[in-house]
Scaffold this active site. Structure first.
Site, mmCIF file in Angstrom:
data_model
loop_
_atom_site.group_PDB
_atom_site.id
_atom_site.type_symbol
_atom_site.label_atom_id
_atom_site.label_comp_id
_atom_site.label_asym_id
_atom_site.label_seq_id
_atom_site.Cartn_x
_atom_site.Cartn_y
_atom_site.Cartn_z
ATOM 1 C CB SER A 27 -0.864 0.054 1.260
ATOM 2 O OG SER A 27 -1.661 -1.085 1.358
ATOM 3 C CG HIS A 58 -3.034 -3.114 -3.127
ATOM 4 N ND1 HIS A 58 -1.741 -3.410 -2.767
ATOM 5 C CD2 HIS A 58 -3.712 -2.973 -1.989
ATOM 6 C CE1 HIS A 58 -1.663 -3.453 -1.446
ATOM 7 N NE2 HIS A 58 -2.846 -3.190 -0.939
ATOM 8 C CG HIS A 80 -4.122 -8.494 1.020
ATOM 9 N ND1 HIS A 80 -4.424 -7.750 -0.092
ATOM 10 C CD2 HIS A 80 -3.120 -7.841 1.652
ATOM 11 C CE1 HIS A 80 -3.628 -6.694 -0.135
ATOM 12 N NE2 HIS A 80 -2.824 -6.724 0.913
ATOM 13 C CE1 TYR A 82 -8.028 -7.540 2.188
ATOM 14 C CE2 TYR A 82 -6.166 -7.706 3.671
ATOM 15 C CZ TYR A 82 -6.821 -7.064 2.643
ATOM 16 O OH TYR A 82 -6.262 -5.953 2.064
ATOM 17 C CD GLU A 83 -7.593 -9.336 -2.144
ATOM 18 O OE1 GLU A 83 -7.975 -9.329 -3.319
ATOM 19 O OE2 GLU A 83 -6.413 -9.102 -1.803
ATOM 20 C CB ALA A 110 0.863 -0.310 4.823
ATOM 21 C CG MET A 204 -4.322 -7.038 7.743
ATOM 22 S SD MET A 204 -5.854 -6.258 7.219
ATOM 23 C CE MET A 204 -6.197 -5.203 8.640
ATOM 24 C CB SER A 205 0.241 -8.414 3.142
ATOM 25 O OG SER A 205 1.249 -7.499 3.524
ATOM 26 C CG ASN A 228 -1.767 2.039 11.888
ATOM 27 O OD1 ASN A 228 -1.577 1.657 10.730
ATOM 28 N ND2 ASN A 228 -2.080 1.219 12.861
ATOM 29 C CG HIS A 245 -3.473 10.614 4.687
ATOM 30 N ND1 HIS A 245 -3.603 11.576 3.713
ATOM 31 C CD2 HIS A 245 -2.850 11.209 5.742
ATOM 32 C CE1 HIS A 245 -3.083 12.713 4.163
ATOM 33 N NE2 HIS A 245 -2.620 12.512 5.393
HETATM 34 N N1 HPA Z 1 -3.015 -3.620 11.541
HETATM 35 C C1 HPA Z 1 -3.023 -4.459 10.497
HETATM 36 N N2 HPA Z 1 -2.649 -4.117 9.277
HETATM 37 C C2 HPA Z 1 -2.224 -2.854 9.094
HETATM 38 C C3 HPA Z 1 -2.191 -1.917 10.130
HETATM 39 C C4 HPA Z 1 -2.597 -2.329 11.428
HETATM 40 O O1 HPA Z 1 -2.595 -1.569 12.409
HETATM 41 N N3 HPA Z 1 -1.716 -0.771 9.607
HETATM 42 C C5 HPA Z 1 -1.474 -1.003 8.292
HETATM 43 N N4 HPA Z 1 -1.784 -2.262 7.964
#
Ligand code: HPA
Length: 270
Positions: A27, A58, A80, A82-83, A110, A204-205, A228, A245
């Site tokens: 991302s 993506h 991913h 989760y898809e 990310a 998540m990847s 984050n 962002h």
């Molecule tokens: N958790 C899971 N996946 C993520 C996060 C997170 O806090 N930030 C970016 N991808």
């Protein structure tokens, strides 16, 4: 189509290509694709077995070209777990890279940080991982499925990344990436668990791809762009919009680091 056939198909687009390095863009890192010189771009739609990536942020194409003099295949967009609930979403692309002669796979993502001192915009070198989802090699046959995961994140490539970060003036954190399947973000309790278990970042990847890549004999480098702090660490809710962002904001620096790393890999191997 199997991986060998896909590799042949790709060579029809770029007959002279002999990339040894591949890059998966996470991302916000889409801009790195613009750094590819002499690019041939092939939409995943034209590559049977490649994912139909539906996540905003993506793209979904394979590019062949050069970055910093290094011949690369760039996978812009990943699928991913989760898809569709399948941890093998990236099995065909990774097998195809191996069939193309790729030896080194650089994975970017990310991620949320579990360390207050490593905030949004930071880059983290992945040193190891913890998988909280199903193994992508389940159902695969042969003794090679019992892949060693010691030094799965190649120590020599980690050194290259450290030197590259120093050269471009980026503070490169290091740590363990813990894979949650998503797509919901973690709960604050899960984040506290992850910290206790020794994780430094969550995402998540990447983890299924690392396992698939090690099975295919590829050397792996993993880099996280922190977007984050983990859930519950700030008192605010997390959102995909915030992830995108912050990834876009930090993408430029991560891109510079990637270019430097690729230049160094070329130097070391030429
Ligand atoms: N958790 C899971 N996946 C993520 C996060 C997170 O806090 N930030 C970016 N991808």
């Amino acid at each position: 189509m199997d991986a060998l056939q896909l590799a042949r198909l790709i060579r029809e687009w770029a007959p002279d290509a002999a990339p040894k390095v591949a890059l998966v863009l996470g991302s916000g890192l889409g801009d790195v694709a613009r750094a590819v010189e002499g690019a041939e771009a092939i939409p995943y739609l034209d590559l049977p077995g490649f994912p139909r990536s539906g996540v905003s942020g993506h793209a979904g194409e394979l590019m062949l070209g050069r970055i910093a003099g290094c011949e690369v295949v760039v996978l812009s967009g990943r699928a991913h777990m989760y898809e569709h609930g399948n941890p093998r979403e990236m099995a065909v692309p990774i097998a195809t890279l191996a069939a193309l002669g790729v030896e080194t796979l650089i994975l970017t993502n990310a991620a949320g940080s579990l360390r207050e001192s490593v905030g949004p915009g930071s880059a983290m070198l992945i040193t190891d991982h913890i998988a909280l989802g199903p193994n992508p090699l389940i159902g695969v046959e042969g003794d090679e499925r019992f892949v060693s995961m010691v030094d799965a994140y190649d120590p020599a490539l980690r050194d290259v990344a450290r030197q590259a970060a120093a050269a471009v003036g980026i503070d490169l954190a290091e740590g363990v990436y813990m894979w949650f399947t998503g797509p919901s973000f973690e709960t604050p309790a899960e984040i506290r668990m992850a910290r206790v278990l020794g994780a430094d970042a969550v995402g998540m990847s990447t983890v299924p791809e690392v396992i698939l890549a090690r099975h295919a004999g590829l050397r792996v480098l993993g880099l996280s762009l922190i977007t984050n702090l983990g859930a519950g660490m700030t008192g605010r809710a997390l959102s995909h919009a915030e992830t995108k962002h912050e990834a876009a904001r930090g993408g430029g620096r991560m891109g510079a680091l990637l270019v430097e790393i690729l230049g160094r890999i070329t130097e070391a191997t030429s």
